[in-house]
Scaffold this motif. Sequence first.
Motif, PDB file in Angstrom:
ATOM      1  N   ALA A 192     102.266  12.775 -47.329  1.00 29.37           N
ATOM      2  CA  ALA A 192     101.392  14.312 -47.023  1.00 29.37           C
ATOM      3  C   ALA A 192     102.081  15.462 -47.935  1.00 29.37           C
ATOM      4  CB  ALA A 192     101.544  15.129 -45.911  1.00 29.37           C
ATOM      5  N   LEU A 193     103.753  15.302 -48.441  1.00 33.15           N
ATOM      6  CA  LEU A 193     104.060  15.658 -49.580  1.00 33.15           C
ATOM      7  C   LEU A 193     103.355  15.847 -50.482  1.00 33.15           C
ATOM      8  CD1 LEU A 193     107.667  15.459 -48.534  1.00 33.15           C
ATOM      9  CD2 LEU A 193     106.694  17.522 -47.994  1.00 33.15           C
ATOM     10  N   ALA A 194     103.462  13.624 -51.236  1.00 34.77           N
ATOM     11  CA  ALA A 194     102.937  13.983 -52.276  1.00 34.77           C
ATOM     12  C   ALA A 194     101.707  14.270 -52.395  1.00 34.77           C
ATOM     13  CB  ALA A 194     102.700  12.190 -52.309  1.00 34.77           C
ATOM     14  N   ALA A 195     100.735  14.046 -51.660  1.00 36.23           N
ATOM     15  CA  ALA A 195      99.519  14.664 -52.369  1.00 36.23           C
ATOM     16  C   ALA A 195      99.329  15.927 -51.811  1.00 36.23           C
ATOM     17  CB  ALA A 195      98.371  14.395 -50.261  1.00 36.23           C
ATOM     18  N   GLU A 196     100.104  17.302 -51.158  1.00 30.32           N
ATOM     19  CA  GLU A 196     100.586  18.516 -51.332  1.00 30.32           C
ATOM     20  C   GLU A 196     100.247  18.085 -53.171  1.00 30.32           C
ATOM     21  OE1 GLU A 196     102.751  19.694 -48.072  1.00 30.32           O
ATOM     22  OE2 GLU A 196     101.142  19.949 -46.971  1.00 30.32           O
ATOM     23  N   GLN A 197     101.499  18.400 -53.188  1.00 31.06           N
ATOM     24  CA  GLN A 197     102.490  17.826 -54.776  1.00 31.06           C
ATOM     25  C   GLN A 197     100.770  17.804 -55.478  1.00 31.06           C
ATOM     26  OE1 GLN A 197     104.663  15.198 -55.941  1.00 31.06           O
ATOM     27  NE2 GLN A 197     106.113  16.388 -57.676  1.00 31.06           N
ATOM     28  N   ILE A 219      92.323  31.093 -63.724  1.00 32.28           N
ATOM     29  CA  ILE A 219      92.475  29.989 -61.805  1.00 32.28           C
ATOM     30  C   ILE A 219      94.390  29.336 -61.895  1.00 32.28           C
ATOM     31  CG2 ILE A 219      92.396  28.588 -60.159  1.00 32.28           C
ATOM     32  CD1 ILE A 219      90.938  31.013 -60.560  1.00 32.28           C
ATOM     33  N   GLU A 220      94.063  28.233 -63.546  1.00 31.96           N
ATOM     34  CA  GLU A 220      95.106  27.300 -63.988  1.00 31.96           C
ATOM     35  C   GLU A 220      96.646  29.247 -63.613  1.00 31.96           C
ATOM     36  OE1 GLU A 220      95.197  25.551 -67.189  1.00 31.96           O
ATOM     37  OE2 GLU A 220      92.712  25.049 -66.288  1.00 31.96           O
ATOM     38  N   GLN A 221      95.959  29.548 -65.021  1.00 27.35           N
ATOM     39  CA  GLN A 221      97.628  31.370 -64.457  1.00 27.35           C
ATOM     40  C   GLN A 221      97.364  31.201 -63.092  1.00 27.35           C
ATOM     41  OE1 GLN A 221      96.809  33.750 -67.133  1.00 27.35           O
ATOM     42  NE2 GLN A 221      98.453  35.669 -66.714  1.00 27.35           N
ATOM     43  N   ALA A 222      96.487  31.774 -62.365  1.00 29.57           N
ATOM     44  CA  ALA A 222      97.655  31.973 -61.300  1.00 29.57           C
ATOM     45  C   ALA A 222      97.698  31.045 -60.186  1.00 29.57           C
ATOM     46  CB  ALA A 222      95.687  32.760 -60.796  1.00 29.57           C
ATOM     47  N   ARG A 223      97.217  30.147 -60.347  1.00 30.61           N
ATOM     48  CA  ARG A 223      97.871  28.894 -59.698  1.00 30.61           C
ATOM     49  C   ARG A 223      99.924  29.214 -59.921  1.00 30.61           C
ATOM     50  NH1 ARG A 223      95.822  24.737 -57.004  1.00 30.61           N
ATOM     51  NH2 ARG A 223      93.363  24.462 -57.359  1.00 30.61           N
ATOM     52  N   GLN A 224      99.873  28.965 -61.202  1.00 36.98           N
ATOM     53  CA  GLN A 224     101.172  28.379 -61.539  1.00 36.98           C
ATOM     54  C   GLN A 224     102.478  30.357 -61.541  1.00 36.98           C
ATOM     55  OE1 GLN A 224     101.127  28.494 -66.057  1.00 36.98           O
ATOM     56  NE2 GLN A 224     103.583  28.925 -66.155  1.00 36.98           N
ATOM     57  N   VAL A 225     101.543  31.306 -61.520  1.00 38.90           N
ATOM     58  CA  VAL A 225     102.409  32.673 -60.846  1.00 38.90           C
ATOM     59  C   VAL A 225     102.553  32.653 -59.199  1.00 38.90           C
ATOM     60  CG1 VAL A 225     101.567  35.046 -60.698  1.00 38.90           C
ATOM     61  CG2 VAL A 225     100.675  34.093 -62.693  1.00 38.90           C
ATOM     62  N   ILE A 226     101.685  31.903 -59.069  1.00 35.78           N
ATOM     63  CA  ILE A 226     102.073  31.808 -57.692  1.00 35.78           C
ATOM     64  C   ILE A 226     103.361  30.309 -57.312  1.00 35.78           C
ATOM     65  CG2 ILE A 226     100.453  30.748 -54.934  1.00 35.78           C
ATOM     66  CD1 ILE A 226      97.980  32.177 -56.110  1.00 35.78           C
ATOM     67  N   GLU A 227     102.993  29.581 -57.690  1.00 36.76           N
ATOM     68  CA  GLU A 227     103.753  28.877 -57.434  1.00 36.76           C
ATOM     69  C   GLU A 227     105.497  29.165 -57.736  1.00 36.76           C
ATOM     70  OE1 GLU A 227     102.255  25.284 -59.330  1.00 36.76           O
ATOM     71  OE2 GLU A 227     100.650  25.597 -57.969  1.00 36.76           O
ATOM     72  N   GLU A 228     105.064  30.226 -59.115  1.00 35.15           N
ATOM     73  CA  GLU A 228     106.302  30.485 -59.543  1.00 35.15           C
ATOM     74  C   GLU A 228     107.243  31.865 -57.926  1.00 35.15           C
ATOM     75  OE1 GLU A 228     105.986  31.730 -63.367  1.00 35.15           O
ATOM     76  OE2 GLU A 228     105.968  29.363 -64.464  1.00 35.15           O
ATOM     77  N   ARG A 229     106.701  32.578 -57.913  1.00 33.25           N
ATOM     78  CA  ARG A 229     106.789  33.618 -57.110  1.00 33.25           C
ATOM     79  C   ARG A 229     106.058  33.628 -55.761  1.00 33.25           C
ATOM     80  NH1 ARG A 229     103.988  38.630 -60.266  1.00 33.25           N
ATOM     81  NH2 ARG A 229     105.001  39.506 -58.145  1.00 33.25           N
ATOM     82  N   SER A 230     105.967  32.460 -55.673  1.00 33.90           N
ATOM     83  CA  SER A 230     106.300  32.286 -53.607  1.00 33.90           C
ATOM     84  C   SER A 230     107.033  32.394 -52.841  1.00 33.90           C
ATOM     85  CB  SER A 230     105.889  30.541 -54.185  1.00 33.90           C
ATOM     86  OG  SER A 230     106.814  29.880 -53.677  1.00 33.90           O
ATOM     87  N   LEU A 239      98.430  30.165 -50.963  1.00 38.53           N
ATOM     88  CA  LEU A 239     100.055  30.819 -50.666  1.00 38.53           C
ATOM     89  C   LEU A 239     100.482  30.136 -49.433  1.00 38.53           C
ATOM     90  CD1 LEU A 239     102.199  32.155 -51.708  1.00 38.53           C
ATOM     91  CD2 LEU A 239     101.118  34.823 -50.444  1.00 38.53           C
ATOM     92  N   ALA A 240     100.023  30.204 -48.273  1.00 38.96           N
ATOM     93  CA  ALA A 240     100.719  29.725 -46.928  1.00 38.96           C
ATOM     94  C   ALA A 240     100.955  28.260 -47.358  1.00 38.96           C
ATOM     95  CB  ALA A 240      99.087  29.607 -45.741  1.00 38.96           C
ATOM     96  N   MET A 241     100.444  27.048 -48.052  1.00 41.41           N
ATOM     97  CA  MET A 241      99.853  26.290 -48.376  1.00 41.41           C
ATOM     98  C   MET A 241     101.499  25.701 -49.261  1.00 41.41           C
ATOM     99  SD  MET A 241      97.447  23.023 -49.819  1.00 41.41           S
ATOM    100  CE  MET A 241      97.936  23.806 -52.125  1.00 41.41           C
ATOM    101  N   VAL A 242     100.515  26.769 -50.118  1.00 36.36           N
ATOM    102  CA  VAL A 242     102.246  26.347 -51.729  1.00 36.36           C
ATOM    103  C   VAL A 242     103.655  26.413 -50.472  1.00 36.36           C
ATOM    104  CG1 VAL A 242     103.673  27.347 -53.168  1.00 36.36           C
ATOM    105  CG2 VAL A 242     100.974  26.893 -53.298  1.00 36.36           C
ATOM    106  N   ARG A 243     103.718  27.798 -50.090  1.00 38.36           N
ATOM    107  CA  ARG A 243     104.762  27.644 -49.122  1.00 38.36           C
ATOM    108  C   ARG A 243     105.469  26.991 -47.491  1.00 38.36           C
ATOM    109  NH1 ARG A 243     103.735  34.278 -48.117  1.00 38.36           N
ATOM    110  NH2 ARG A 243     104.765  34.765 -49.706  1.00 38.36           N
ATOM    111  N   ILE A 244     104.830  26.397 -47.232  1.00 36.29           N
ATOM    112  CA  ILE A 244     104.842  25.238 -46.894  1.00 36.29           C
ATOM    113  C   ILE A 244     105.403  24.252 -47.401  1.00 36.29           C
ATOM    114  CG2 ILE A 244     103.993  23.695 -44.515  1.00 36.29           C
ATOM    115  CD1 ILE A 244     104.019  26.162 -43.566  1.00 36.29           C
ATOM    116  N   ALA A 245     104.886  23.929 -48.005  1.00 37.78           N
ATOM    117  CA  ALA A 245     104.806  22.661 -49.148  1.00 37.78           C
ATOM    118  C   ALA A 245     106.511  22.484 -49.512  1.00 37.78           C
ATOM    119  CB  ALA A 245     104.024  22.655 -50.443  1.00 37.78           C
ATOM    120  N   LYS A 246     107.212  23.832 -50.491  1.00 41.23           N
ATOM    121  CA  LYS A 246     108.124  24.363 -50.134  1.00 41.23           C
ATOM    122  C   LYS A 246     109.175  23.617 -49.442  1.00 41.23           C
ATOM    123  CE  LYS A 246     110.976  28.044 -52.876  1.00 41.23           C
ATOM    124  NZ  LYS A 246     111.058  29.791 -52.980  1.00 41.23           N
TER     125      LYS A 246
END
Length: 297
Positions: A175-180, A193-204, A240-247
Amino acid sequence: MKISELGTISEKLSQSHIVRDYERAFSEATGLALTFAPGGKKRPGMRGSTAANEFCTHMAESEPGCRMCVDVQEKLAATATGGTTQSVMCLAGLTDSAVPVRIGDKVLGFLQTGQVALKKLTPADFRRVSDFLKKGGADVDWETLEHAYFDTRVIGRKQYDAVLRLLEVFAQHLALAAEQIATQQTHAEPPMIEQARQVIEERSGETLTLTDIARSVHASTFHFCKTFKHATGMTFTQYLAMVRIAKAKKLLANPQARISEIAFEAGFASLTHFNRMFRRMAGQSPTDFRRQVFGLR
């Protein structure tokens, strides 16, 4: 997340070295067959696995036997779709099990094992199988089939339950690998959208709003919201929730970090909200996840 995206991630996992290496190591260590079955696909048992039960292989070569195997697999997948490990016993008295691999609140696929007997097989058991095949018009080598049947691995329930627990731990790692893969998957996406993903992951870990992200990519809130959902299959809040849980899952590997500290570092405003979202997306509490995956208390 879109079904097509889930399918892509699932296929990447099924072909990855981590899955293939684990399937091989698991079979060598336990003598049991193991396959990763992407969600939504019908598979007649574990054909193709080097440790597949010879009896099951012979059964699948006859029309009634194949039909029985497919029915068992469909029943197994249907019951395990709820997100918990399930086992099904076929007419022959053999047990198959499916351990779901989840990404967020979606079931990505299943780790399937089994083709074992949880009690000693008897001549009466084989007669039941042969009567079923004969009634269905099967023409098989009965002597070979009987020999393969009584060669089936017999394993105690306690030991089999321990095997399933090992697979549940591996499912968490998958699951960790899949989330990545999911968070990095940006093919055929608009640059916004690519830029938004990057911003979300950097500032999650910060307090983020839909307006903040829309502004960062120079789009109106309405346009960004609509485009993001179309491209990712998720709302901004869900992503955002998915990124935060993965972190948070990665942070849980640190035995010195408290659950409350991890929650806030991952970006959750309260421990209660973190616990609720973690359980919803991972199927268990942060404490249980840490204990099961990392062996920490």
